[in-house]
Motif scaffolding. Structure first.
Motif: not given
Length: 91
Positions: A35-59
């Motif tokens: 199965t081959v499928k073209l998938i678009r994902f993620g909101e353009q310009g969203a402020k997502t959490a990204g990768k976990p960072k040291a000292g990341e806020s609880d929020a």
């Protein structure tokens, strides 16, 4: 280089940014078995959490946990779901 429906990809299952797309921030040519499928994902310009960072806020930790809990069933569907790629790439 793979060309699929007018888009060029460096390979299967290799997401790339789509800054010119109106709504979605990433695209991937997903392949699972035959199965081959073209998938678009993620909101353009969203402020997502990204990768976990040291000292990341609880929020941000809560935001990441909420996304993973809310989309757990869709993430579990594997490489042919947008939630899987959003989880892997953005969260």
């Amino acid at each position: 280089m793979i060309e699929y429906r007018g888009e060029k990809f460096s390979g299967y299952n290799k997401p790339k940014r789509t800054p010119g797309h109106a709504k979605k921030s990433h695209v991937v040519l997903a392949k699972e078995g035959d199965t081959v499928k073209l998938i678009r994902f993620g909101e353009q310009g969203a402020k997502t959490a990204g990768k976990p960072k040291a000292g990341e806020s609880d929020a941000m930790k809560k935001k990441r946990a909420s996304f993973k809990a809310r989309h757990a069933k869709n993430i579990a569907k594997g490489k042919t779901s947008a939630a899987y790629w959003a989880d892997k790439e953005k969260w």
